[in-house]
Motif scaffolding. Structure first.
Motif, PDB file in Angstrom:
ATOM      1  N   LYS A 143       0.514  -1.294  -0.042  1.00  0.00           N
ATOM      2  CA  LYS A 143      -0.037   0.099   0.002  1.00  0.00           C
ATOM      3  C   LYS A 143       0.795   1.177  -0.112  1.00  0.00           C
ATOM      4  CE  LYS A 143      -3.864  -2.099   2.484  1.00  0.00           C
ATOM      5  NZ  LYS A 143      -4.609  -2.123   3.381  1.00  0.00           N
ATOM      6  N   ASN A 144       2.253   1.207   0.409  1.00  0.00           N
ATOM      7  CA  ASN A 144       3.392   2.326   0.301  1.00  0.00           C
ATOM      8  C   ASN A 144       2.578   3.489   1.095  1.00  0.00           C
ATOM      9  OD1 ASN A 144       5.662   3.341  -0.628  1.00  0.00           O
ATOM     10  ND2 ASN A 144       4.548   4.511  -2.591  1.00  0.00           N
ATOM     11  N   GLN A 145       2.321   3.027   2.333  1.00  0.00           N
ATOM     12  CA  GLN A 145       2.014   4.203   3.249  1.00  0.00           C
ATOM     13  C   GLN A 145       2.811   4.320   4.094  1.00  0.00           C
ATOM     14  OE1 GLN A 145      -1.857   2.449   4.610  1.00  0.00           O
ATOM     15  NE2 GLN A 145      -2.972   3.296   2.694  1.00  0.00           N
ATOM     16  N   HIS A 146       3.829   4.061   4.137  1.00  0.00           N
ATOM     17  CA  HIS A 146       5.202   4.073   5.480  1.00  0.00           C
ATOM     18  C   HIS A 146       6.145   4.340   4.849  1.00  0.00           C
ATOM     19  CE1 HIS A 146       1.866   1.181   7.155  1.00  0.00           C
ATOM     20  NE2 HIS A 146       2.192   1.973   8.268  1.00  0.00           N
ATOM     21  N   ASP A 147       6.871   5.400   5.659  1.00  0.00           N
ATOM     22  CA  ASP A 147       8.217   5.626   5.278  1.00  0.00           C
ATOM     23  C   ASP A 147       9.211   4.742   5.701  1.00  0.00           C
ATOM     24  OD1 ASP A 147       7.108   8.603   4.824  1.00  0.00           O
ATOM     25  OD2 ASP A 147       6.880   8.610   7.105  1.00  0.00           O
ATOM     26  N   ILE A 148       9.059   3.968   6.732  1.00  0.00           N
ATOM     27  CA  ILE A 148      10.234   2.829   7.142  1.00  0.00           C
ATOM     28  C   ILE A 148       9.581   1.640   7.431  1.00  0.00           C
ATOM     29  CG2 ILE A 148      11.969   2.316   8.656  1.00  0.00           C
ATOM     30  CD1 ILE A 148      12.199   5.216   9.283  1.00  0.00           C
ATOM     31  N   CYS A 149       9.992   0.482   7.009  1.00  0.00           N
ATOM     32  CA  CYS A 149       9.538  -0.853   7.563  1.00  0.00           C
ATOM     33  C   CYS A 149      10.605  -1.431   8.457  1.00  0.00           C
ATOM     34  CB  CYS A 149       9.183  -1.605   6.356  1.00  0.00           C
ATOM     35  SG  CYS A 149       8.778  -3.421   6.767  1.00  0.00           S
ATOM     36  N   LEU A 150      10.447  -1.993   9.545  1.00  0.00           N
ATOM     37  CA  LEU A 150      11.338  -3.115  10.189  1.00  0.00           C
ATOM     38  C   LEU A 150      10.726  -4.252  10.237  1.00  0.00           C
ATOM     39  CD1 LEU A 150      11.538  -0.755  13.615  1.00  0.00           C
ATOM     40  CD2 LEU A 150      13.078  -0.622  11.459  1.00  0.00           C
TER      41      LEU A 150
END
Length: 63
Positions: free
Chosen positions: A50-57
């Motif tokens: 969905k490409n809604q976050h700046d960072i993924c952990l």
């Protein structure tokens, strides 16, 4: 990216690790960090798309 807010997606199956990361990130005053949590790789992948976050952990040791 909004410089006042960083949206972080955490993909982690261990609740204790989530709580630890949440506690650490909640201590950051500026910029504000919004933490979203998914506890399975499959649901996390759906959210990533969905490409809604700046960072993924991502927990690389998923079992």
């Amino acid at each position: 990216m909004n410089k006042d807010l960083i949206k972080v997606l955490l993909i982690e199956n261990n609740t204790e690790d989530f709580i630890l990361i949440y506690d650490l990130l909640s201590q950051v005053e500026s910029p504000k960090i919004l933490l979203d949590w998914e506890n399975t790789y499959e649901t996390g992948l759906t959210v990533i798309k969905k490409n809604q976050h700046d960072i993924c952990l991502l927990d690389y040791n998923f079992k």
